[in-house]
Design a protein around this motif. Structure first.
Motif, short mmCIF file in Angstrom:
data_model
loop_
_atom_site.label_atom_id
_atom_site.label_comp_id
_atom_site.label_asym_id
_atom_site.label_seq_id
_atom_site.Cartn_x
_atom_site.Cartn_y
_atom_site.Cartn_z
N ARG A 11 0.85 -1.22 0.15
CA ARG A 11 -0.03 -0.02 0.00
C ARG A 11 0.82 1.34 -0.05
O ARG A 11 0.50 2.26 -0.74
N SER A 12 1.77 1.27 0.80
CA SER A 12 2.83 2.32 1.00
C SER A 12 3.59 2.65 -0.54
O SER A 12 3.65 3.82 -0.93
N VAL A 13 3.91 1.43 -1.32
CA VAL A 13 4.48 1.67 -2.50
C VAL A 13 3.52 2.19 -3.80
O VAL A 13 4.03 3.15 -4.23
N ARG A 14 2.24 1.58 -3.64
CA ARG A 14 1.36 2.14 -4.30
C ARG A 14 0.94 3.50 -4.14
O ARG A 14 0.89 4.40 -5.06
N TRP A 15 0.92 4.17 -3.00
CA TRP A 15 0.62 5.60 -2.53
C TRP A 15 1.98 6.07 -3.16
O TRP A 15 1.16 7.22 -3.70
N TYR A 16 2.88 5.76 -3.05
CA TYR A 16 4.22 6.81 -3.49
C TYR A 16 4.30 6.84 -4.81
O TYR A 16 4.35 8.12 -5.37
N VAL A 17 3.86 5.80 -5.57
CA VAL A 17 4.00 5.57 -6.87
C VAL A 17 3.08 6.53 -7.50
O VAL A 17 3.08 7.42 -8.39
N HIS A 18 1.73 6.44 -6.99
CA HIS A 18 0.38 7.38 -7.50
C HIS A 18 0.90 8.93 -7.08
O HIS A 18 0.33 9.75 -7.89
N SER A 19 1.57 9.20 -5.96
CA SER A 19 1.85 10.40 -5.65
C SER A 19 2.79 11.16 -6.59
O SER A 19 2.61 12.04 -7.00
N VAL A 20 3.98 10.48 -6.84
CA VAL A 20 4.85 10.85 -7.84
C VAL A 20 4.39 11.18 -9.14
O VAL A 20 4.82 12.02 -9.84
N MET A 21 3.46 10.13 -9.66
CA MET A 21 2.86 10.19 -10.89
C MET A 21 1.79 11.15 -11.07
O MET A 21 1.51 11.74 -12.13
N GLY A 22 1.39 11.81 -9.92
CA GLY A 22 0.42 12.60 -9.89
C GLY A 22 -1.02 12.34 -10.33
O GLY A 22 -2.15 13.11 -10.64
N ASP A 23 -1.30 10.97 -10.06
CA ASP A 23 -2.50 10.29 -9.96
C ASP A 23 -3.42 10.80 -9.28
O ASP A 23 -4.89 10.64 -9.46
N ASN A 24 -3.18 10.99 -8.01
CA ASN A 24 -4.02 11.47 -7.20
C ASN A 24 -4.17 12.96 -6.97
O ASN A 24 -5.04 13.64 -6.05
N ALA A 25 -3.75 13.67 -8.28
CA ALA A 25 -3.94 15.08 -8.12
C ALA A 25 -5.33 15.72 -8.11
O ALA A 25 -5.63 16.59 -7.49
N TYR A 26 -6.16 14.91 -8.64
CA TYR A 26 -7.84 15.36 -8.70
C TYR A 26 -8.32 15.45 -7.27
O TYR A 26 -9.05 16.21 -6.83
N GLU A 27 -7.92 14.21 -6.64
CA GLU A 27 -8.41 14.04 -5.43
C GLU A 27 -8.06 14.80 -4.13
O GLU A 27 -8.79 15.63 -3.42
N LYS A 28 -6.79 15.10 -4.55
CA LYS A 28 -5.98 16.19 -3.48
C LYS A 28 -6.79 17.74 -3.88
O LYS A 28 -6.88 18.56 -2.93
N TYR A 29 -6.97 18.04 -5.18
CA TYR A 29 -7.55 19.18 -5.39
C TYR A 29 -8.86 19.41 -4.84
O TYR A 29 -9.38 20.33 -4.24
N VAL A 30 -9.84 18.40 -5.00
CA VAL A 30 -11.11 18.33 -4.38
C VAL A 30 -11.11 18.72 -2.99
O VAL A 30 -11.86 19.37 -2.19
N ARG A 31 -10.34 17.96 -2.20
CA ARG A 31 -10.18 17.87 -0.78
C ARG A 31 -9.72 19.53 -0.37
O ARG A 31 -10.21 20.22 0.33
N HIS A 32 -8.87 19.88 -1.08
CA HIS A 32 -8.33 21.32 -0.69
C HIS A 32 -9.68 22.27 -1.17
O HIS A 32 -9.94 23.24 -0.39
N GLN A 33 -10.30 22.02 -2.32
CA GLN A 33 -11.31 22.99 -2.62
C GLN A 33 -12.35 22.87 -1.48
O GLN A 33 -13.10 23.86 -1.11
N GLN A 34 -12.87 21.69 -1.31
CA GLN A 34 -13.70 21.62 -0.09
C GLN A 34 -13.26 22.08 1.30
O GLN A 34 -14.19 22.97 2.06
N LEU A 35 -12.19 22.18 1.62
CA LEU A 35 -11.62 22.66 2.86
C LEU A 35 -11.50 24.11 2.85
O LEU A 35 -11.93 24.75 3.80
#
Length: 63
Positions: free
Chosen positions: A9-33
């Motif tokens: 799970r940690s490796v998967r999270w890291y790879v997705h973070s580096v590749m930017g795959d979770n950019a939309y989810e991070k953006y949505v969380r930021h906007q909501q907050l």
């Protein structure tokens, strides 16, 4: 066995973070907050805008 699952799970999270795959989810969380009243674009519109910004400002890319 849980250690291997946690490592995977940690490796998967890291790879997705580096590749930017979770950019939309991070953006949505930021906007909501921070901007709860602002409209949130669809994921498709988000990525379209992100790629258009990269084309207009090529110094943000590595290649």
């Amino acid at each position: 066995m849980t250690t291997m699952v946690d490592i995977a799970r940690s490796v998967r999270w890291y790879v997705h973070s580096v590749m930017g795959d979770n950019a939309y989810e991070k953006y949505v969380r930021h906007q909501q907050l921070h901007h709860p009243d602002a409209p949130i674009p669809t994921e498709r519109d988000f990525w379209r805008q992100k790629h258009e910004d990269a084309e207009r400002n090529p110094k943000t890319r590595c290649c």
